[in-house]
Design a protein around this motif. Structure first.
Motif: not given
Length: 117
Positions: A88-106
């Motif tokens: 997200y920080y280096i390449f500007g790749e999107p970081f949507h709510l679904s990624k946040w939820i996925g990261l929380g589950l992981v």
């Protein structure tokens, strides 16, 4: 000094993340007309391979005293979390709510596995 296996697995995850970032950079930093040889011999590609190799060394060392059924999910999960945030920080790749939820589950899964109960 004896490094705890969980630290070794997390170090492997960090090296995997760095390797992935370097591979992505090697594919995007050269002109589009660069040949395959140029991309495979670029410093980013070679650096990515080097960090993957370090990843394997750390992970193998962790497996000396850790179950692979616990170590690998921690490696994959921590690597995914670090990579999602870093890309997200280096390449500007999107970081949507679904990624946040996925990261929380992981993260929840990694914590449960690391407890070793």
């Amino acid at each position: 000094m004896n490094t705890p296996p969980l630290i070794m697995v997390l170090a492997a995850g960090l090296n995997s993340c760095i390797g992935n970032i370097l591979l992505k950079w090697s594919r995007t930093s050269l002109p589009t007309d660069a040949g395959p040889t140029d991309k495979f011999l670029s410093i980013g590609f070679i650096g990515g391979l080097l960090f993957y190799g370090i990843n394997v060394v750390f992970f193998a060392k962790a497996l000396d005293s850790m179950e692979v059924s616990v170590a690998y999910p921690i490696l994959a999960g921590s690597g995914f979390a670090m990579l999602a945030i870093t890309s997200y920080y280096i390449f500007g790749e999107p970081f949507h709510l679904s990624k946040w939820i996925g990261l929380g589950l992981v993260l929840a899964g990694v914590i449960l596995l690391a407890r070793g109960d």
